[in-house]
Design a protein around this motif. Structure first.
Motif, PDB file in Angstrom:
ATOM      1  N   GLY A  35       0.800  -1.213   0.000  1.00 24.55           N
ATOM      2  CA  GLY A  35       0.000   0.000   0.000  1.00 24.55           C
ATOM      3  C   GLY A  35       0.830   1.258   0.000  1.00 24.55           C
ATOM      4  N   GLN A  36       0.135   2.345   0.144  1.00 25.91           N
ATOM      5  CA  GLN A  36       0.794   3.650   0.182  1.00 25.91           C
ATOM      6  C   GLN A  36       0.241   4.472   1.335  1.00 25.91           C
ATOM      7  OE1 GLN A  36       0.012   5.599  -3.532  1.00 25.91           O
ATOM      8  NE2 GLN A  36      -2.179   5.626  -3.249  1.00 25.91           N
ATOM      9  N   LEU A  37       1.050   5.398   1.804  1.00 28.81           N
ATOM     10  CA  LEU A  37       0.654   6.260   2.913  1.00 28.81           C
ATOM     11  C   LEU A  37       0.328   7.656   2.408  1.00 28.81           C
ATOM     12  CD1 LEU A  37       3.345   5.417   5.613  1.00 28.81           C
ATOM     13  CD2 LEU A  37       1.134   4.323   5.215  1.00 28.81           C
ATOM     14  N   ARG A  38      -0.624   8.279   3.080  1.00 28.47           N
ATOM     15  CA  ARG A  38      -0.933   9.681   2.870  1.00 28.47           C
ATOM     16  C   ARG A  38      -0.850  10.334   4.244  1.00 28.47           C
ATOM     17  NH1 ARG A  38      -5.931   9.520  -0.284  1.00 28.47           N
ATOM     18  NH2 ARG A  38      -4.604   8.813  -1.961  1.00 28.47           N
ATOM     19  N   LEU A  39       0.202  11.102   4.482  1.00 27.83           N
ATOM     20  CA  LEU A  39       0.425  11.716   5.790  1.00 27.83           C
ATOM     21  C   LEU A  39      -0.231  13.091   5.856  1.00 27.83           C
ATOM     22  CD1 LEU A  39       4.218  10.881   6.120  1.00 27.83           C
ATOM     23  CD2 LEU A  39       2.295   9.614   7.034  1.00 27.83           C
ATOM     24  N   ILE A  40      -0.951  13.321   6.947  1.00 31.98           N
ATOM     25  CA  ILE A  40      -1.630  14.598   7.160  1.00 31.98           C
ATOM     26  C   ILE A  40      -1.050  15.242   8.418  1.00 31.98           C
ATOM     27  CG2 ILE A  40      -3.850  15.754   7.548  1.00 31.98           C
ATOM     28  CD1 ILE A  40      -3.627  14.262   4.839  1.00 31.98           C
ATOM     29  N   THR A  41      -0.490  16.443   8.251  1.00 28.24           N
ATOM     30  CA  THR A  41       0.037  17.214   9.383  1.00 28.24           C
ATOM     31  C   THR A  41      -0.706  18.549   9.394  1.00 28.24           C
ATOM     32  OG1 THR A  41       2.202  16.162   9.159  1.00 28.24           O
ATOM     33  CG2 THR A  41       2.099  18.201  10.441  1.00 28.24           C
ATOM     34  N   VAL A  42      -1.265  18.882  10.528  1.00 30.26           N
ATOM     35  CA  VAL A  42      -2.104  20.074  10.646  1.00 30.26           C
ATOM     36  C   VAL A  42      -1.408  21.120  11.501  1.00 30.26           C
ATOM     37  CG1 VAL A  42      -4.359  20.936  11.405  1.00 30.26           C
ATOM     38  CG2 VAL A  42      -4.164  18.630  10.442  1.00 30.26           C
ATOM     39  N   TRP A  43      -1.528  22.363  11.084  1.00 26.93           N
ATOM     40  CA  TRP A  43      -0.999  23.458  11.890  1.00 26.93           C
ATOM     41  C   TRP A  43      -2.069  24.542  11.981  1.00 26.93           C
ATOM     42  CZ3 TRP A  43      -0.278  28.495  10.097  1.00 26.93           C
ATOM     43  CH2 TRP A  43      -0.398  28.671   8.712  1.00 26.93           C
ATOM     44  N   SER A  44      -1.970  25.318  13.045  1.00 23.56           N
ATOM     45  CA  SER A  44      -2.839  26.483  13.182  1.00 23.56           C
ATOM     46  C   SER A  44      -2.016  27.611  13.794  1.00 23.56           C
ATOM     47  CB  SER A  44      -4.072  26.176  14.035  1.00 23.56           C
ATOM     48  OG  SER A  44      -3.678  25.839  15.337  1.00 23.56           O
ATOM     49  N   LYS A  45      -2.424  28.798  13.503  1.00 25.51           N
ATOM     50  CA  LYS A  45      -1.723  29.974  14.015  1.00 25.51           C
ATOM     51  C   LYS A  45      -2.368  30.383  15.329  1.00 25.51           C
ATOM     52  CE  LYS A  45      -0.535  34.675  12.701  1.00 25.51           C
ATOM     53  NZ  LYS A  45      -0.691  35.702  11.678  1.00 25.51           N
ATOM     54  N   PRO A  46      -1.589  30.422  16.406  1.00 23.21           N
ATOM     55  CA  PRO A  46      -2.159  30.850  17.691  1.00 23.21           C
ATOM     56  C   PRO A  46      -2.698  32.276  17.593  1.00 23.21           C
ATOM     57  CG  PRO A  46       0.057  29.952  17.980  1.00 23.21           C
ATOM     58  CD  PRO A  46      -0.184  30.088  16.504  1.00 23.21           C
ATOM     59  N   PRO A  47      -3.762  32.582  18.315  1.00 22.77           N
ATOM     60  CA  PRO A  47      -4.322  33.936  18.278  1.00 22.77           C
ATOM     61  C   PRO A  47      -3.271  34.981  18.646  1.00 22.77           C
ATOM     62  CG  PRO A  47      -5.695  32.459  19.598  1.00 22.77           C
ATOM     63  CD  PRO A  47      -4.447  31.712  19.238  1.00 22.77           C
ATOM     64  N   LEU A  48      -3.319  36.095  17.961  1.00 21.98           N
ATOM     65  CA  LEU A  48      -2.439  37.249  18.202  1.00 21.98           C
ATOM     66  C   LEU A  48      -0.957  36.958  17.975  1.00 21.98           C
ATOM     67  CD1 LEU A  48      -4.160  38.603  21.431  1.00 21.98           C
ATOM     68  CD2 LEU A  48      -4.552  39.329  19.068  1.00 21.98           C
ATOM     69  N   ALA A  49      -0.647  35.913  17.227  1.00 19.60           N
ATOM     70  CA  ALA A  49       0.757  35.578  16.966  1.00 19.60           C
ATOM     71  C   ALA A  49       1.210  36.222  15.663  1.00 19.60           C
ATOM     72  CB  ALA A  49       0.927  34.065  16.885  1.00 19.60           C
ATOM     73  N   TRP A  50       2.433  36.685  15.657  1.00 14.54           N
ATOM     74  CA  TRP A  50       3.057  37.230  14.456  1.00 14.54           C
ATOM     75  C   TRP A  50       4.266  36.388  14.138  1.00 14.54           C
ATOM     76  CZ3 TRP A  50       0.803  41.064  11.740  1.00 14.54           C
ATOM     77  CH2 TRP A  50      -0.206  41.769  12.377  1.00 14.54           C
ATOM     78  N   TYR A  51       4.379  35.908  12.908  1.00 11.24           N
ATOM     79  CA  TYR A  51       5.523  35.091  12.503  1.00 11.24           C
ATOM     80  C   TYR A  51       6.111  35.695  11.256  1.00 11.24           C
ATOM     81  CZ  TYR A  51       4.134  31.742  15.948  1.00 11.24           C
ATOM     82  OH  TYR A  51       3.844  31.144  17.135  1.00 11.24           O
ATOM     83  N   PRO A  52       7.418  35.621  11.051  1.00 12.00           N
ATOM     84  CA  PRO A  52       8.351  35.061  12.024  1.00 12.00           C
ATOM     85  C   PRO A  52       8.532  35.988  13.217  1.00 12.00           C
ATOM     86  CG  PRO A  52       9.555  35.920  10.146  1.00 12.00           C
ATOM     87  CD  PRO A  52       8.078  36.085   9.829  1.00 12.00           C
TER      88      PRO A  52
END
Length: 153
Positions: A35-52
Motif C-alpha cells: 500500500g501507500q501512505l498519505r500523511l496529514i500534518t495540521v498546523w494552526s496559528k495561535p491567536p495574536l501571533a506574528w511570525y516570524p
C-alpha cells in the motif's frame, strides 16, 4: 479499497511520540499490503501571533527568528516522509492549515481504505486515555480507523 488499486492508509502525524508509533504501524501495514501512505500534518496559528517572531537574546543586539507553526509542521512532515521512504513505502504528504486536526484527517479519509492515528497527540490533557482527535476520527471516519496506543514499558 479505493479506486487507485493500491491500499491507501491515511496517517495523522503531529510529531508526537504516539503519532510516531502510528506511523511505524502504518508503514508496516503498507509493506504487508503493498500500500501507500498519505500523511496529514495540521498546523494552526495561535491567536495574536506574528511570525516570524523575533526574540531578543540576553546579549541585546542579536535576534533569533522563531519558526512559524507552518514551518514546524512542514519540518515534522518531511521527517515522517523520509521515514516512510527509508522503509521503502510510497508516501505523500499534506500540510493543512486548520483549527481542527480531526476535520483535516477526516477530509483525507474520504479516499482512504484505513486511517491510523495515535491515541494522543501534542494537545489535550495528560489524564485522557484517548485524545480528542482520535475520538472524533474514529467516530466519524468513512473507513476503518486504527488508534495506536504506545506499548507499556
Amino acid at each position: 479499497m479505493t479506486g487507485s488499486g493500491s491500499f491507501v492508509i491515511v496517517v495523522g502525524f503531529d510529531g508526537s511520540e504516539n503519532s510516531r508509533h502510528a506511523l511505524k504501524w502504518a508503514v508496516d501495514e503498507a509493506k504487508l499490503r503493498d500500500g501507500q501512505l498519505r500523511l496529514i500534518t495540521v498546523w494552526s496559528k495561535p491567536p495574536l501571533a506574528w511570525y516570524p517572531a523575533l526574540l531578543e537574546t540576553a546579549v541585546g543586539d542579536k535576534k533569533v527568528t522563531e519558526d512559524s507553526p507552518q514551518q514546524v509542521a512542514e519540518t515534522i512532515q518531511a521527517a515522517a516522509l523520509k521515514t516512510a521512504e527509508d522503509e521503502g513505502v510510497t508516501a505523500t504528504g499534506q500540510v493543512v492549515h486548520s483549527d481542527s486536526a480531526a476535520s483535516a484527517v477526516l477530509d483525507a479519509a474520504t479516499a482512504a481504505d484505513l486511517v491510523v492515528v495515535g491515541s494522543r497527540g501534542h494537545g489535550g490533557f495528560p489524564g485522557l486515555h484517548l485524545g480528542s482527535v482520535s475520538t472524533q476520527v474514529s467516530s466519524h471516519a468513512p473507513c476503518p480507523v486504527l488508534v495506536v496506543h504506545p506499548k507499556e514499558s
